[in-house]
Motif scaffolding. Structure first.
Motif, short mmCIF file in Angstrom:
data_model
loop_
_atom_site.label_atom_id
_atom_site.label_comp_id
_atom_site.label_asym_id
_atom_site.label_seq_id
_atom_site.Cartn_x
_atom_site.Cartn_y
_atom_site.Cartn_z
N MET A 1 0.85 -1.20 0.00
CA MET A 1 0.00 0.00 0.00
C MET A 1 0.88 1.24 0.00
N SER A 2 0.56 2.20 -0.84
CA SER A 2 1.40 3.39 -0.96
C SER A 2 1.20 4.31 0.24
N THR A 3 2.16 5.23 0.41
CA THR A 3 2.07 6.18 1.51
C THR A 3 0.82 7.04 1.39
N VAL A 4 0.54 7.49 0.16
CA VAL A 4 -0.60 8.37 -0.06
C VAL A 4 -1.89 7.66 0.30
N THR A 5 -2.08 6.46 -0.21
CA THR A 5 -3.32 5.72 0.03
C THR A 5 -3.51 5.43 1.50
N SER A 6 -2.44 5.02 2.19
CA SER A 6 -2.58 4.63 3.59
C SER A 6 -2.93 5.80 4.49
N GLU A 7 -2.65 7.04 4.04
CA GLU A 7 -2.91 8.19 4.87
C GLU A 7 -4.25 8.85 4.58
N ILE A 8 -5.00 8.35 3.61
CA ILE A 8 -6.30 8.93 3.33
C ILE A 8 -7.28 8.48 4.41
N PRO A 9 -7.85 9.42 5.15
CA PRO A 9 -8.75 9.05 6.25
C PRO A 9 -10.05 8.45 5.75
N VAL B 1 -4.33 31.63 -8.13
CA VAL B 1 -3.48 30.93 -9.10
C VAL B 1 -4.36 30.39 -10.24
N SER B 2 -3.70 30.10 -11.36
CA SER B 2 -4.38 29.45 -12.48
C SER B 2 -4.40 27.94 -12.26
N HIS B 3 -5.12 27.21 -13.10
CA HIS B 3 -5.18 25.75 -12.93
C HIS B 3 -3.82 25.11 -13.17
N THR B 4 -2.96 25.77 -13.95
CA THR B 4 -1.63 25.21 -14.20
C THR B 4 -0.69 25.42 -13.02
N GLN B 5 -1.04 26.33 -12.11
CA GLN B 5 -0.20 26.62 -10.94
C GLN B 5 -0.67 25.94 -9.66
N LEU B 6 -1.88 25.39 -9.70
CA LEU B 6 -2.51 24.92 -8.46
C LEU B 6 -1.69 23.86 -7.74
N GLU B 7 -1.33 22.79 -8.42
CA GLU B 7 -0.59 21.71 -7.76
C GLU B 7 0.79 22.18 -7.31
N GLU B 8 1.44 23.01 -8.13
CA GLU B 8 2.76 23.51 -7.77
C GLU B 8 2.70 24.36 -6.49
N LEU B 9 1.65 25.15 -6.36
CA LEU B 9 1.53 25.99 -5.18
C LEU B 9 1.58 25.17 -3.91
N PHE B 10 0.87 24.03 -3.90
CA PHE B 10 0.82 23.23 -2.68
C PHE B 10 2.14 22.51 -2.39
N THR B 11 3.05 22.47 -3.35
CA THR B 11 4.39 21.93 -3.08
C THR B 11 5.31 23.00 -2.52
N LYS B 12 4.91 24.27 -2.64
CA LYS B 12 5.79 25.37 -2.25
C LYS B 12 5.31 26.17 -1.06
N LEU B 13 4.14 25.81 -0.53
CA LEU B 13 3.63 26.53 0.63
C LEU B 13 4.58 26.37 1.81
N PRO B 14 4.75 27.43 2.63
CA PRO B 14 5.66 27.34 3.79
C PRO B 14 5.09 26.40 4.85
N GLU C 1 4.28 17.81 7.61
CA GLU C 1 5.24 16.83 8.11
C GLU C 1 5.15 15.49 7.37
N SER C 2 4.27 15.41 6.37
CA SER C 2 4.03 14.14 5.68
C SER C 2 4.42 14.23 4.22
N ASP C 3 4.80 13.08 3.65
CA ASP C 3 5.09 13.01 2.22
C ASP C 3 3.83 12.77 1.41
N ALA C 4 2.71 12.58 2.09
CA ALA C 4 1.47 12.27 1.39
C ALA C 4 1.01 13.46 0.54
N GLU C 5 0.35 13.13 -0.54
CA GLU C 5 -0.16 14.15 -1.44
C GLU C 5 -1.30 14.92 -0.76
N PRO C 6 -1.44 16.21 -1.08
CA PRO C 6 -2.59 16.96 -0.55
C PRO C 6 -3.91 16.29 -0.93
#
Length: 221
Positions: free
Chosen positions: A1-9, A208-221, A88-93
Motif C-alpha cells: 500500500m502506498s504512503t498516499v493511500t494509507s494516509e487517506i482518512p 493561481v491558475s489551474h496550471t499553478q494549483l498543484e505547484e503551489l501546494f508543493t511550495k507553501l511554507p 510533516e508528511s510526504d502524502a499528497e494533498p
C-alpha cells in the motif's frame, strides 16, 4: 500500500453538514469539523479553503453531484472546496469536495485531472482560477449573510441552511464577494517564497491558475 493511500482518512461525506448551493458555508463547517474530529490540526493549519471562479462567473467542473449528465459537468458561478496539506508528511494533498462524486477525500492530482480536466480545451473566458485561503484566516474573517441567495423580492433562490449566518470575528456580516471575485489579472506571476507565503498570511490568500494549483501546494511554507 502506498504512503498516499494509507494516509487517506476513512470519512463519509454524510458526516458533514451540507446545504445545496451554499458551498462556502459547507466548506467552512467541514473545515471546523475536520479540526474537531482530529483529521486535521486543531487550529486548521493544514487546511486551505479554495474558491474556484473567474471574471465571467462561469466555471465548468466535472463529476459534480448536481449535474444531470453522465460526465457530471456543471457550470458553476463559483465553487468552494477544502485542500488539506500536512507539512510533516510526504502524502499528497487531499481535496474535500462535498459536491463531488469522486472519492471523499481525493488526492489533489486525481481531483485536478478528473474535475478540472486541464487537457480539455476551453475558451479563455471559461478558464478556472483558484483563490487559496489559509483556514485559520478564513475562520477569522469570512462572513456571509446569504444576500447573494435572495431574489429582488426577498425570496430565497435556494433554501438556506438551518443554522445562523456566519459572522466574522470582527463583526462583518458579509464579504463573500471579496473571496469569489477573481480573474487572470489576479493570478500569481511568480512562485517565489515571499509571493507564495501570502497564501498563509493574507486574509484573501493568493489566486493561481489551474496550471499553478498543484505547484503551489508543493511550495507553501
Amino acid at each position: 500500500m502506498s504512503t498516499v493511500t494509507s494516509e487517506i482518512p476513512a470519512v463519509e461525506a454524510t458526516q458533514f453538514q451540507h446545504t445545496p448551493y451554499y458551498c462556502e458555508e459547507n466548506v467552512y463547517l467541514l473545515c471546523k469539523t475536520l479540526c474537531e474530529n482530529g483529521v486535521a490540526d486543531a487550529t486548521g493549519s493544514d487546511l486551505f479553503v479554495v474558491f474556484i471562479s473567474n471574471e465571467k462567473k462561469q466555471v465548468p467542473l466535472w463529476h459534480q453531484k448536481a449535474s444531470t449528465r453522465a460526465d457530471g459537468i456543471v457550470l458553476w458561478d463559483y465553487h468552494v472546496i477544502c485542500v488539506q496539506r500536512k507539512k510533516e508528511s510526504d502524502a499528497e494533498p487531499l481535496v474535500w469536495d462535498l459536491d463531488s462524486t469522486l472519492p471523499f477525500p481525493s488526492p489533489l492530482a486525481s481531483y485536478v485531472n478528473e474535475t478540472i480536466q486541464p487537457s480539455f480545451q476551453l475558451f479563455a473566458e471559461y478558464q478556472r482560477y483558484f483563490r487559496i485561503v489559509h483556514a485559520p484566516l478564513f475562520f477569522k474573517h469570512f462572513a456571509s449573510d446569504r444576500r447573494h441567495m435572495k431574489e429582488p423580492d426577498g425570496s430565497w433562490i435556494a433554501q438556506p441552511p438551518p443554522y445562523q449566518p456566519i459572522v466574522s470575528q470582527d463583526g462583518i456580516l458579509h464579504n463573500l464577494s471579496e473571496y469569489n471575485a477573481m480573474s487572470g489579472a489576479d493570478s500569481l506571476s511568480t512562485m517565489d517564497p515571499d509571493t507564495v507565503g501570502a497564501a498563509v498570511s493574507q486574509k484573501l490568500g493568493v489566486v493561481v491558475s489551474h496550471t499553478q494549483l498543484e505547484e503551489l501546494f508543493t511550495k507553501l511554507p
